[in-house]
Design a protein around this motif. Structure first.
Motif, PDB file in Angstrom:
ATOM      1  N   ASN A  41       0.788   4.153  -3.136  1.00 19.22           N
ATOM      2  CA  ASN A  41       0.241   5.693  -2.463  1.00 19.22           C
ATOM      3  C   ASN A  41       1.466   6.568  -2.708  1.00 19.22           C
ATOM      4  O   ASN A  41       1.041   7.580  -2.921  1.00 19.22           O
ATOM      5  N   SER A  61      -4.024   2.856 -10.553  1.00 18.78           N
ATOM      6  CA  SER A  61      -2.843   3.414 -11.113  1.00 18.78           C
ATOM      7  C   SER A  61      -2.576   3.122 -12.501  1.00 18.78           C
ATOM      8  O   SER A  61      -2.103   4.074 -13.220  1.00 18.78           O
ATOM      9  N   LYS A  71       0.956  -1.194  -0.023  1.00 18.03           N
ATOM     10  CA  LYS A  71       0.173  -0.098   0.162  1.00 18.03           C
ATOM     11  C   LYS A  71       1.021   1.236  -0.087  1.00 18.03           C
ATOM     12  O   LYS A  71       0.506   2.297  -0.693  1.00 18.03           O
ATOM     13  N   PHE A  81     -12.227   2.496  -5.877  1.00 18.19           N
ATOM     14  CA  PHE A  81     -11.045   2.352  -6.036  1.00 18.19           C
ATOM     15  C   PHE A  81     -10.565   3.191  -4.679  1.00 18.19           C
ATOM     16  O   PHE A  81      -9.660   4.033  -5.074  1.00 18.19           O
ATOM     17  N   ASP A  82     -11.193   3.097  -3.607  1.00 15.95           N
ATOM     18  CA  ASP A  82     -10.738   3.772  -2.347  1.00 15.95           C
ATOM     19  C   ASP A  82     -10.829   3.228  -1.061  1.00 15.95           C
ATOM     20  O   ASP A  82     -11.045   1.850  -1.098  1.00 15.95           O
ATOM     21  N   LYS A  83     -10.603   3.757  -0.081  1.00 14.53           N
ATOM     22  CA  LYS A  83     -10.174   3.018   1.360  1.00 14.53           C
ATOM     23  C   LYS A  83     -11.468   2.399   1.676  1.00 14.53           C
ATOM     24  O   LYS A  83     -11.487   1.614   2.793  1.00 14.53           O
ATOM     25  N   SER A 134      -4.302  10.659  -2.108  1.00 16.39           N
ATOM     26  CA  SER A 134      -4.273   9.207  -2.557  1.00 16.39           C
ATOM     27  C   SER A 134      -5.770   8.647  -2.524  1.00 16.39           C
ATOM     28  O   SER A 134      -6.411   9.173  -1.905  1.00 16.39           O
ATOM     29  N   PRO A 135      -5.817   7.332  -2.784  1.00 21.10           N
ATOM     30  CA  PRO A 135      -7.128   6.835  -2.641  1.00 21.10           C
ATOM     31  C   PRO A 135      -7.292   6.584  -1.173  1.00 21.10           C
ATOM     32  O   PRO A 135      -8.600   6.341  -0.803  1.00 21.10           O
ATOM     33  N   ASP A 136      -6.419   6.824  -0.298  1.00 25.27           N
ATOM     34  CA  ASP A 136      -6.547   6.683   0.926  1.00 25.27           C
ATOM     35  C   ASP A 136      -7.525   7.993   1.599  1.00 25.27           C
ATOM     36  O   ASP A 136      -8.275   7.779   2.536  1.00 25.27           O
ATOM     37  N   TYR A 176      -5.952  -0.131  -5.787  1.00 21.58           N
ATOM     38  CA  TYR A 176      -4.977   1.072  -6.019  1.00 21.58           C
ATOM     39  C   TYR A 176      -4.352   0.775  -7.178  1.00 21.58           C
ATOM     40  O   TYR A 176      -3.929   1.786  -8.018  1.00 21.58           O
ATOM     41  N   LYS A 177      -3.951  -0.382  -7.336  1.00 19.75           N
ATOM     42  CA  LYS A 177      -2.924  -0.657  -8.443  1.00 19.75           C
ATOM     43  C   LYS A 177      -3.809  -0.365  -9.817  1.00 19.75           C
ATOM     44  O   LYS A 177      -3.462  -0.156 -10.996  1.00 19.75           O
ATOM     45  N   ILE A 214       0.835   7.336  -6.421  1.00 15.47           N
ATOM     46  CA  ILE A 214      -0.221   7.961  -6.816  1.00 15.47           C
ATOM     47  C   ILE A 214      -0.322   9.511  -6.355  1.00 15.47           C
ATOM     48  O   ILE A 214      -0.603  10.376  -6.918  1.00 15.47           O
TER      49      ILE A 214
END
Ligand code: 5GP
Length: 238
Positions: A50, A231, A46, A211-213, A196-198, A227-228, A53
């Protein structure tokens, strides 16, 4: 990894001293946390994804003349950044109803807002990051009227840029969180932390794939794989 003095350890990143005055190193960990760290897991890979991204999205901001703390990526998990005094606020921009807004106000998830909604939260884990308004922020000296206007303006501009970027690859930017700081070098206001998607909610416009947390928050699948995939769609990795 660069061996520097640890300055601060957050939930997903650690900050180390930088090689030069007014710089720091931001290290992306594999730790995933949710619900104010009540849920925790180490998700291999991760941190690296991140870092990639956030490097990409901060670059998008720089290309659009949005001041931010990013200088360069220096390893798989590290970025060189401008040292900042962080303003203790989480600035959330919402395009579509989701998450805490729905819970707090009973608004139906998925409602599309005519104009983006900006909310401020006080960055304080012990208090569970409570929502605050401009009067609180100014009264408590966390920011001032002029700076808040600038924060609002930048947040809306970032929203416009990122929304367009994601729409181009058929992904909706539902909401996201920004943090701001003042550079120790010249006290200028910059976007800090990570993008980032976090810290965003993102979903495919057609399939509604996420595509997120939230994937981690609600056990909806493999977060690192998602997440990949994101990307790849952004053209960051093949
Ligand atoms: P909500 O308030 O609905 O929980 O979150 C709104 C948006 O801000 C979401 O995209 C969420 O990921 C982001 N966000 C809110 N608080 C935090 C936080 O403490 N850390 C991170 N990484 N993102 C946050």
């Amino acid at each position: 990894m660069t061996f520097q003095k640890k300055i601060y350890e957050g939930k997903a990143k650690t900050i180390f001293s930088g090689p030069k005055e007014n710089t720091l190193i931001q290290y992306f960990k594999d730790d995933a946390t949710a619900f104010n760290a009540k849920k925790f897991q180490v998700l291999k890979g991760k941190g690296e994804i991140n870092n990639l991204i956030s490097e990409y999205l901060m670059g998008v901001l720089s290309n659009n003349e949005i001041p931010n703390h990013f200088i360069k990526k220096i390893s798989n998990r590290e970025q060189l950044i401008h040292q900042c005094k962080i303003i203790p606020l989480e600035v959330v921009v919402r395009n579509i109803a989701a998450g805490s807004l729905c819970k707090r106000l009973g608004i139906k998830e998925g409602l599309i807002f005519k104009d983006p909604i900006i909310e401020f939260y006080y960055k304080n884990d012990q208090l569970n990051d409570p929502i605050v308004n401009k009067n609180h922020i100014i009264s408590f000296g966390w920011s001032n009227k002029e700076e808040l206007l600038e924060i609002n303006k930048i947040s809306l501009k970032v929203n416009k840029i990122l929304k367009k970027k994601f729409e181009y690859i058929s992904i909706s930017l539902i909401d996201f969180k920004l943090e701001f700081g003042r550079k120790t070098f010249d006290n200028s206001l910059v976007v800090a932390d990570e993008i980032s998607p976090d810290s965003c909610r993102l979903c495919d416009m057609n399939s509604k794939e996420k595509f997120d947390k939230d994937i981690f928050r609600y056990d909806k699948g493999n977060l690192v794989e998602a997440y990949k995939k994101l990307s790849i769609r952004l053209g960051i990795i093949k």
